[in-house]
Design an enzyme around this catalytic site. Structure first.
Site, PDB file in Angstrom:
ATOM      1  N   GLY A   1       0.789  -1.226   0.000  1.00  0.00           N
ATOM      2  CA  GLY A   1       0.000   0.000   0.000  1.00  0.00           C
ATOM      3  C   GLY A   1       0.821   1.275   0.000  1.00  0.00           C
TER       4      GLY A   1
ATOM      5  N   ARG B   1       3.579  -1.242  -5.824  1.00  0.00           N
ATOM      6  CA  ARG B   1       3.728   0.038  -6.511  1.00  0.00           C
ATOM      7  C   ARG B   1       5.024   0.772  -6.145  1.00  0.00           C
ATOM      8  NH1 ARG B   1      -0.911   2.745  -7.788  1.00  0.00           N
ATOM      9  NH2 ARG B   1      -1.942   1.508  -6.182  1.00  0.00           N
TER      10      ARG B   1
ATOM     11  N   TYR C   1      -9.773   4.433 -12.461  1.00  0.00           N
ATOM     12  CA  TYR C   1      -9.777   5.090 -11.146  1.00  0.00           C
ATOM     13  C   TYR C   1      -9.760   6.614 -11.247  1.00  0.00           C
ATOM     14  CZ  TYR C   1      -7.656   0.501 -10.124  1.00  0.00           C
ATOM     15  OH  TYR C   1      -7.361  -0.832 -10.047  1.00  0.00           O
TER      16      TYR C   1
ATOM     17  N   CYS D   1     -11.793   2.858 -28.838  1.00  0.00           N
ATOM     18  CA  CYS D   1     -13.071   3.403 -29.284  1.00  0.00           C
ATOM     19  C   CYS D   1     -14.044   3.596 -28.121  1.00  0.00           C
ATOM     20  CB  CYS D   1     -13.647   2.446 -30.323  1.00  0.00           C
ATOM     21  SG  CYS D   1     -14.635   3.310 -31.502  1.00  0.00           S
ATOM     22  N   GLU D   2     -13.650   4.411 -27.166  1.00  0.00           N
ATOM     23  CA  GLU D   2     -14.527   4.802 -26.054  1.00  0.00           C
ATOM     24  C   GLU D   2     -14.135   6.191 -25.607  1.00  0.00           C
ATOM     25  OE1 GLU D   2     -15.412   2.408 -22.644  1.00  0.00           O
ATOM     26  OE2 GLU D   2     -15.204   0.531 -23.752  1.00  0.00           O
TER      27      GLU D   2
END
Ligand code: LLP
Length: 428
Positions: free
Chosen positions: A240, A285, A324, A351-352
């Protein structure tokens, strides 16, 4: 600015000593480029900060952030273990040289055959529910097995609701208040519970919730020790640890963070007479996020109702902004230091309408053909990539001291179809 990048004598973005433009031209775009030394430096920084405070300390790299074999090899060389959340991650970690005892398998909603696979592999099994515990009993060889439990400490934190894994809404772990009962049950069933685990969420820059979770978990450890007689070999606080994504987000001061966390940990060890179990954390991360860039070429500059900079990557290669609303800083690779010339939307080629890397982003003048470098693409970028819109996945290049290696070939159209079969009756 807390974002980490380097430039070369031409003023171009440099990644691991290589010019980002050369990389883009040589290997094509979109392309992920990973800086090996940054991964190593990130690992060493965390390891040093914690082990300096408490010797029995182990990192389990959360492989889900980036499962490239080269990345895993680098972290194995550094001494890391692996947090694996699926049998696929166990398989990958074993293949890349991790000893099974350095792999902690934290599955959720696992099937019995997955438990069998984990057992046969010899990895450590971290149990998420009593359902899982009872099914583990059916697996041959599980008698007397050393296990741990994931506990939900009722504290959660994270950069987005989807990434908060502690608290009343979370599907993960056993409830804090049932911990003693669950450890006793494990003993009654003939297991040897020796570990305690939690993970409260992802992308945490504020140390406070993490500190709170450490205290709650240690109180759980105290109760389980005194009421169930468990002697803990390890206590794992999960991952985290956040990194800055925007230029003015703070850095997690890792030395101070480690000092505070270990301080709480040690106080509670003493208070509850818990001996000296190994302290573990599971950063994903933090170790790999800022070590990689997604290089993409501008193919369209378009003034519509807004100004769009269209690129050859899309949310199939970096889902975080779409999924997100995450911010990813973008540099123009041949002039990362140039001042903004105006605000633009940086749009992908999917295509969005949600396929945007940035909305209303101040950027220097950008023209067609330019190479953009999307920062912090080392964690949860390739690992969340997809074939949406029938786009083959990009390649990955590892760079160290200017030396480049292709660590994943760019896919071809054939790769898109390699697992499909046409029924006989539909053959032409
Ligand atoms: N340990 C466990 C059990 C986890 O579930 C996770 C992440 C980690 C460790 C590592 O968390 P980290 O240190 O990387 O924050 N796709 C999201 C992140 C989801 C993380 C899920 N679990 C994103 O792109 O932000």
């Amino acid at each position: 600015m807390n974002l980490h990048y380097q430039t070369n004598d031409k003023g171009h973005l440099a990644i691991g000593g290589a010019d980002a433009l050369d990389l883009a031209y040589e290997y094509g775009t979109p392309l992920y480029v990973i800086d090996e030394m940054r991964v190593r430096d990130n690992y060493r920084r965390v390891y040093k900060a914690f082990s300096g405070e408490y010797k029995k300390f182990q990192i389990f790299y959360a492989a889900k952030a980036n499962t490239n074999l080269a990345v895993l090899r680098i972290l194995e060389e550094e001494g890391s273990g692996i947090d694996a959340v699926s049998t696929g991650e166990i398989y990958t970690a074993l293949l890349s040289g991790f000893q099974p005892e350095r792999i902690l398998y934290t599955g959720n909603n696992v099937k019995t055959p997955e438990l069998e696979y984990a057992m046969q592999s010899g990895v450590r099994i971290n149990v998420d529910s009593t359902s899982q515990l009872k099914r583990l009993l059916e697996v041959p060889g599980s008698e007397g097995l050393k296990i741990s439990f994931r506990v939900n400490p009722l504290v959660g934190a994270g950069h987005h609701d989807h990434c908060i894994t502690g608290g009343k809404l979370s599907k993960f772990g056993v409830m804090e208040e049932e911990a003693v009962r669950v450890y006793k049950l494990a003993q009654e069933l003939g297991f040897n519970p020796v570990g305690l685990h939690t993970h409260i969420g992802s992308g945490i820059l504020d140390p406070e919730p993490f500190k709170l979770a450490v205290q709650v978990l240690m109180d759980v450890a105290g109760r389980v020790h005194s009421e169930a007689g468990v002697n803990f070999e390890f206590i794992d606080f999960g991952g985290g640890l956040g990194i800055p994504y925007t230029p003015d987000e703070p850095l997690l001061e890792i030395k101070t963070f480690a000092k505070e966390i270990v301080g709480l940990f040690k106080d509670k060890l003493y208070q509850y007479d818990l001996g000296n179990p190994t302290m573990c954390i599971e950063p994903g991360r933090y170790l790999v996020g800022d070590a990689s860039y997604l290089l993409t070429q501008v193919n369209t500059v378009k003034q519509s109702y807004r100004k769009f900079v269209g690129v050859d990557a899309g949310f199939n290669t970096l889902l975080r902004p779409t999924m997100y609303g995450s911010y990813h800083h973008i540099l123009v690779a041949d002039k990362p230091e140039a001042a903004p010339a105006g605000n633009v939307d940086v749009a992908g080629n999917i295509c969005e309408s949600g396929d945007l890397f940035a909305r209303d982003r101040p950027l220097p003048e950008v023209k067609e053909g330019d190479i953009l470098a999307i920062m912090n693409a080392g964690a949860y970028a390739f690992s969340m990539a997809s074939h949406y819109n029938s786009r083959p996945l990009p390649g990955e290049v590892l760079v160290k001291e200017g030396q480049t290696d292709v660590i994943r070939e760019r896919e071809t159209f054939a790769d898109l179809l390699s697992k499909q079969n046409l029924p006989r009756r539909l053959l032409k």
